[in-house]
Design a protein around this motif. Structure first.
Motif, PDB file in Angstrom:
ATOM      1  N   LEU A 196       1.410  14.968   9.214  1.00 17.52           N
ATOM      2  CA  LEU A 196       1.515  15.025  10.671  1.00 17.52           C
ATOM      3  C   LEU A 196       2.353  16.240  11.021  1.00 17.52           C
ATOM      4  O   LEU A 196       3.510  16.347  10.597  1.00 17.52           O
ATOM      5  N   LEU A 197       1.779  17.162  11.759  1.00 13.54           N
ATOM      6  CA  LEU A 197       2.474  18.389  12.135  1.00 13.54           C
ATOM      7  C   LEU A 197       3.136  19.029  10.925  1.00 13.54           C
ATOM      8  O   LEU A 197       4.290  19.454  10.964  1.00 13.54           O
ATOM      9  N   GLY A 198       2.363  18.992   9.840  1.00 15.96           N
ATOM     10  CA  GLY A 198       2.839  19.645   8.635  1.00 15.96           C
ATOM     11  C   GLY A 198       3.800  18.839   7.791  1.00 15.96           C
ATOM     12  O   GLY A 198       4.334  19.328   6.804  1.00 15.96           O
ATOM     13  N   LYS A 199       4.092  17.604   8.190  1.00 10.88           N
ATOM     14  CA  LYS A 199       5.051  16.824   7.412  1.00 10.88           C
ATOM     15  C   LYS A 199       4.409  15.562   6.863  1.00 10.88           C
ATOM     16  O   LYS A 199       3.652  14.893   7.575  1.00 10.88           O
ATOM     17  N   GLN A 200       4.718  15.241   5.620  1.00  8.22           N
ATOM     18  CA  GLN A 200       4.182  14.006   5.037  1.00  8.22           C
ATOM     19  C   GLN A 200       4.886  12.814   5.641  1.00  8.22           C
ATOM     20  O   GLN A 200       6.103  12.816   5.840  1.00  8.22           O
ATOM     21  N   LEU A 201       4.098  11.782   5.955  1.00  8.81           N
ATOM     22  CA  LEU A 201       4.664  10.630   6.641  1.00  8.81           C
ATOM     23  C   LEU A 201       4.723   9.394   5.768  1.00  8.81           C
ATOM     24  O   LEU A 201       5.661   8.634   5.819  1.00  8.81           O
ATOM     25  N   GLY A 250      -1.199  10.026   0.498  1.00  6.90           N
ATOM     26  CA  GLY A 250      -0.175  11.017   0.187  1.00  6.90           C
ATOM     27  C   GLY A 250      -0.490  12.384   0.763  1.00  6.90           C
ATOM     28  O   GLY A 250       0.413  13.158   1.054  1.00  6.90           O
ATOM     29  N   GLY A 251      -1.787  12.642   0.955  1.00  9.26           N
ATOM     30  CA  GLY A 251      -2.161  13.956   1.462  1.00  9.26           C
ATOM     31  C   GLY A 251      -2.142  14.044   2.972  1.00  9.26           C
ATOM     32  O   GLY A 251      -2.335  15.120   3.543  1.00  9.26           O
ATOM     33  N   PHE A 252      -1.897  12.925   3.626  1.00  5.64           N
ATOM     34  CA  PHE A 252      -1.928  12.950   5.085  1.00  5.64           C
ATOM     35  C   PHE A 252      -0.659  13.594   5.633  1.00  5.64           C
ATOM     36  O   PHE A 252       0.452  13.259   5.267  1.00  5.64           O
ATOM     37  N   VAL A 305       0.815  -1.212   0.000  1.00  2.32           N
ATOM     38  CA  VAL A 305       0.000   0.000   0.000  1.00  2.32           C
ATOM     39  C   VAL A 305       0.849   1.263   0.000  1.00  2.32           C
ATOM     40  O   VAL A 305       0.639   2.186  -0.782  1.00  2.32           O
ATOM     41  N   MET A 306       1.819   1.286   0.885  1.00  4.91           N
ATOM     42  CA  MET A 306       2.563   2.533   1.087  1.00  4.91           C
ATOM     43  C   MET A 306       3.822   2.219   1.871  1.00  4.91           C
ATOM     44  O   MET A 306       4.012   1.105   2.339  1.00  4.91           O
ATOM     45  N   TYR A 307       4.701   3.192   1.984  1.00  2.00           N
ATOM     46  CA  TYR A 307       5.824   3.017   2.903  1.00  2.00           C
ATOM     47  C   TYR A 307       6.040   4.305   3.674  1.00  2.00           C
ATOM     48  O   TYR A 307       5.613   5.378   3.280  1.00  2.00           O
ATOM     49  N   LYS A 358      -6.928   4.624  -6.636  1.00  2.00           N
ATOM     50  CA  LYS A 358      -6.500   5.997  -6.882  1.00  2.00           C
ATOM     51  C   LYS A 358      -6.846   6.914  -5.710  1.00  2.00           C
ATOM     52  O   LYS A 358      -6.020   7.673  -5.200  1.00  2.00           O
ATOM     53  N   GLU A 359      -8.101   6.750  -5.272  1.00  2.00           N
ATOM     54  CA  GLU A 359      -8.597   7.640  -4.229  1.00  2.00           C
ATOM     55  C   GLU A 359      -7.824   7.448  -2.927  1.00  2.00           C
ATOM     56  O   GLU A 359      -7.361   8.410  -2.304  1.00  2.00           O
ATOM     57  N   GLY A 360      -7.683   6.175  -2.544  1.00  2.00           N
ATOM     58  CA  GLY A 360      -6.989   5.862  -1.301  1.00  2.00           C
ATOM     59  C   GLY A 360      -5.549   6.324  -1.339  1.00  2.00           C
ATOM     60  O   GLY A 360      -5.034   6.910  -0.388  1.00  2.00           O
ATOM     61  N   GLN A 361      -4.875   6.051  -2.458  1.00  2.00           N
ATOM     62  CA  GLN A 361      -3.462   6.416  -2.588  1.00  2.00           C
ATOM     63  C   GLN A 361      -3.272   7.920  -2.471  1.00  2.00           C
ATOM     64  O   GLN A 361      -2.358   8.390  -1.807  1.00  2.00           O
ATOM     65  N   ALA A 362      -4.207   8.655  -3.080  1.00  2.00           N
ATOM     66  CA  ALA A 362      -4.116  10.116  -3.004  1.00  2.00           C
ATOM     67  C   ALA A 362      -4.315  10.590  -1.576  1.00  2.00           C
ATOM     68  O   ALA A 362      -3.615  11.489  -1.100  1.00  2.00           O
ATOM     69  N   ALA A 363      -5.273   9.935  -0.905  1.00  2.00           N
ATOM     70  CA  ALA A 363      -5.549  10.339   0.468  1.00  2.00           C
ATOM     71  C   ALA A 363      -4.327  10.106   1.348  1.00  2.00           C
ATOM     72  O   ALA A 363      -3.958  10.949   2.171  1.00  2.00           O
TER      73      ALA A 363
END
Lengths: 229, 281, 337
Positions: free
Chosen positions: B267-272, B263-265, B106-108, B256-261
């Motif tokens: 934490l304290l302004g930083k992508q995780l 990437g948009g998450f 899914v992601m890393y 597509k939708e999940g992956q975009a979501a």
């Protein structure tokens, strides 16, 4: 249900085969509770004796305070000891955080109110004629102290066993102050907490069995001594 | 605050889950039980994704955040319908053993080696394997999670990948057996190094008002990437598992939708998390 | 002779209450002093102060001329006390008797000493192995006494030593106490309600009432209540309809004493101001202190002792069972408070 039975079976195998990791936690527990019990008895018995023996203004409120401390939550003691031993804390230079000595300090604080309160009760319930008898036989205050303790030996034993029970089974202080470090400060209770988290029920159950056996042994010896007393 | 709410939600889930099962079968129809790791839960990612999942699929996701080991165990014991975990080797074994099906990446996110600002072992700027070797040689304090969690497994695999004997009874190697934050705190107390996921470290940094005793010493090494996968619990092993919902959820996550979501998450302004599903539709 | 113990200006308070007020008291070496008085009169308090088991609130206590304080010093090793309810340690009889000897680090043969102690109180040597709970009340009291006797104290203080024991134990205890004095010249102070025993053995009798020492005695104790009678006198009724007269008491329930010497047998006339009492003679005996025949009579339930000298004719008229007329002066009644 199956996995619980399996856990028990595995636990027995672990114990019988002398699994070093399991026994390391057992040794740590015995070591740290021995240390804390020694300290709390050494400090608590004289204090409890004074509290039970002497009459002074403010005795009743003081007893109420001690009795309240009986229910001191272990996590609170853990928090306070942690704060004091932390490198930012007043005793940070001693480097006692995450050591068995650190846990023992916390457990001593846990056991002290138990020892003091129960010793005071035991001394208070001694026959009021004891003191006069000892004085009239020419005993010095030190000899009165030692003889009174011996006369109250059953009560002191109960105090010691009750305190040991609390110390042996607490997890808050061991976890917070000890840090549950493998081979070093991992005790039976913190190991059980960890093993459950890892889903390793067998080790958890094995350690639980050891804990039960320890508590059982202490209680059996207590009732034996009580019968002899 | 977000984290706080997440905790309560989790506690609520655990407490009331049996009630849902017993009393409200209608709601239970669209309820998915997920076992996942503390990292996804603590960072707030799941909390953030949950309403989107519900909106897109009608599924209400309930989850228990725990160590990867226990999460997999929950799958084995049929206590979950779907898993979101990050220990590829263990996951593959899990699937091979027939407990799970349809494992999809899914992601890393990534891990960082953190340590005292002063860097006592002088490993800053070195590559990961040299750094670990130096720590071993200098007997510099190193705190390990030691709790069989995904992070712990990751750390163990790092020693292995670097052809080093994973330490065990060395006095400088402390196996905390606790969560990430307590482990970081212990490293700070002991002036030692540890391996942390970036999310927890960002929080730790924020908790210490930007002046943390521990700083990032090593990052970006290819060994430090952490792959998350979604695995459906095998309905043949666990007849009670809601495989249709699990499949739907997985589809959404790699879609597509999940992956975009993901990437948009932030934490304290930083992508995780970096989405990396094989074929985003 | 120098007194063994001398009390000077001793006062003792329990909280606010004055429990003891003894301006002076001498206990001579080798003497037997009896303490008499009703419950709460301060006997036990006085004994504890003499035993150095309680420090008096004010005043001094001298042992052989040296001031001493409670709980301390060599003196407390020479004076020992048998409390009213002695406590046996939760150990064997042997360990109980040896306890004081061990405190004193007395070497020598403990076993022989314990055996001797048991023999003194008439207990078989086999008692040494018994545990504290395997004794009757009388045996326990005797073991406690043995534990004191083996110390060979210079002074032994006894608080009601025979009050709560059987007759046999009581006799053995009395014998053992007297034996100690004969053998070792032990000074004895005994508090007891057993007046005839005290009377028999004591060199001195001290009467305590409300913490104070009475000048005379506690014979002819007159309990209240008192009610006003004619010409400023007060009266207490006796069971046969007679009345006792006295001056004005401080309270209607005051207790009074009519000294035995102020009662006389009426021969002929009643003198001015005297009152009459009709009594039955109970006994006639030789008073140890007066060395003269004395009468014990009963007047309507009130026992009285008469110690005024009697001549031959009067003696003849006073055979036990006879009725006699006694006269006294109401103003001779001493109020105890």
């Amino acid at each position: 249900m199956d996995f619980i039975l399996q856990g028990v079976a595995q636990a027995i195998v672990l114990l019988a085969s002398g699994d070093w990791e399991t026994y390391s936690a057992v040794f740590a527990t015995v070591q740290v509770s021995g240390l804390s019990m020694g300290a709390s008895l050494l400090i608590g018995i004289p204090l409890g004796y004074l509290l039970g023996y002497l009459d002074f203004p403010g005795k009743k409120p003081l007893r109420t305070v001690v009795d309240t401390l009986l229910s001191l939550p272990t996590v609170f003691i853990g928090l306070v000891v942690y704060a004091f031993l932390s490198y930012r804390g007043p005793f940070g230079e001693l480097s006692l955080l995450f050591t068995l000595t650190g846990i023992a300090i916390g457990q001593t604080i846990l056991a002290l109110p138990v020892v003091i309160s129960l010793t005071a009760t035991a001394v208070e319930s001694l026959d009021r004629h004891l003191r006069l008898t000892l004085v009239s036989l020419g005993a010095s205050p030190r000899q009165i102290f030692l003889t009174s303790l011996w006369e109250a030996r059953l009560g002191l034993l109960i105090a010691a066993v009750t305190a040991t029970g609390r110390v042996l089974t607490e997890v808050g202080i061991s976890m917070m102050v000890g840090g549950n470090i493998k081979w070093q400060t991992r005790t039976i209770t913190t190991a059980i907490a960890l093993e459950t988290n890892k889903g390793q029920f067998a080790t958890g159950i094995a350690l639980g069995l050891v804990l039960l056996a320890l508590a059982f042994a202490i209680n059996v010896s207590l009732s034996f001594l009580r019968r002899r007393g | 605050m977000k984290n706080f709410t997440a905790h309560w939600k989790r506690i609520g889930t655990i407490l009331f889950f049996p009630l849902f099962l017993a009393g409200n079968s209608q709601a239970a129809d669209k309820e998915l039980m997920m076992a996942t790791t503390t990292s996804t839960d603590d960072t707030g990612l799941l909390e953030y994704l949950a309403p989107m999942v519900t909106k897109a699929t009608g599924i209400t996701v309930k989850w228990v955040g725990t160590g990867t080991g226990k999460a997999l165990k929950m799958g084995e014991d049929c206590n979950a319908d779907v898993l979101l975990v990050h220990a590829p080797a263990a996951e593959k074994k899990f699937v091979e053993a027939g407990f799970g099906i349809n494992r999809r990446e899914v992601m890393y996110n990534d891990f960082v080696v953190i340590g005292p600002n002063a860097d006592p072992a002088a490993i800053k700027g070195k590559d990961l394997c040299t750094a670990l070797k130096t720590i071993t040689d200098k007997k510099a304090a190193f705190v390990s999670r030691g709790d069989d969690s995904g992070t712990h497994k990751m750390e163990l695999s790092l020693w292995k990948d670097c052809a080093l004997q994973a330490p065990d009874k060395e006095s400088w190697y402390l196996q905390a057996g606790q969560g990430m934050m307590p482990t970081i705190t212990m490293a700070a107390e002991r002036g030692g190094y540890t391996l942390a996921d970036r999310g927890t470290y960002i929080k730790y940094e924020a908790d210490n008002q930007g002046k943390p005793p521990l700083a990032i010493i090593l990052e970006g090494d290819k060994h430090l990437l952490n792959q998350y996968s979604v695995i459906e619990v095998n309905p043949q092993k666990c007849p009670n598992a809601k495989n249709d919902l699990a499949r739907q959820y997985g589809d959404w996550m790699v879609g597509k939708e999940g992956q975009a979501a993901i990437g948009g998450f932030k934490l304290l302004g930083k992508q995780l998390f970096t989405p990396n599903a094989a074929a985003a539709k | 002779m120098e007194p063994f113990i001398l009390l000077q200006g001793v006062k003792h308070f329990y909280k606010e209450r004055l429990a003891l007020d003894i301006p002076e008291l001498q206990i001579e070496k080798g003497s037997i002093t009896g303490l008499a008085g009703p419950n709460g009169s301060g006997k036990s308090t006085l004994l504890r102060i003499l035993a150095l088991a309680e420090q008096c609130t004010s005043g001094t206590l001298l042992v052989e001329g040296t001031p001493v304080w409670a709980y301390a010093g060599k003196a407390s090793r020479r004076i020992t006390m048998l409390p009213q309810e002695p406590y046996l340690l939760r150990r064997t009889v042997y360990d109980n008797i040896a306890y004081g000897l061990r405190l004193r680090n007395k070497g020598g043969d403990l076993k022989a000493a314990v055996g001797e102690g048991l023999a003194l109180v008439g207990l078989d040597p086999s008692f040494a192995a018994r545990r504290w709970h395997e004794l009757s009340g009388g045996e326990a009291q005797r073991v406690a006494l043995a534990a004191r006797l083996v110390l060979r104290p210079s002074c032994l203080l006894l608080d009601e030593p025979t009050a709560s024991v059987d007759v046999k134990s009581g006799l053995l205890i009395q014998q053992a106490i007297l034996h100690a004095r004969e053998q070792w010249g032990t000074t004895l102070v005994i508090a007891s309600h057993n007046r005839s025993w005290l009377h028999d053995i004591c060199d001195h009798l001290i009467f305590l009432y409300n913490g104070r020492r009475l000048e005379c005695c506690l014979d002819n104790f007159l309990p209240g209540p008192w009610s006003p009678a004619e010409t400023g006198l007060w009266q207490a009724s006796l069971s046969d309809g007679q009345a006792l007269y006295a001056g004005k008491p401080s309270r209607p329930d005051s207790n009074g004493v009519l000294p035995p010497s102020s009662l006389r047998l009426m021969n002929g006339t009643l003198r001015e101001g005297e009152r009459l009492l009709r009594c039955t003679v109970i006994a006639i005996y030789i008073d140890k202190y007066l060395h003269a025949p004395s009468l014990q009579v009963n007047c309507g339930g009130q026992p009285l002792v008469v110690s005024s000298p009697l001549d031959e004719d009067e003696l003849d008229a006073c055979r036990p069972g006879r009725e006699v007329n006694l006269c006294y002066r109401p103003e001779n009644v001493i109020w105890l408070d």
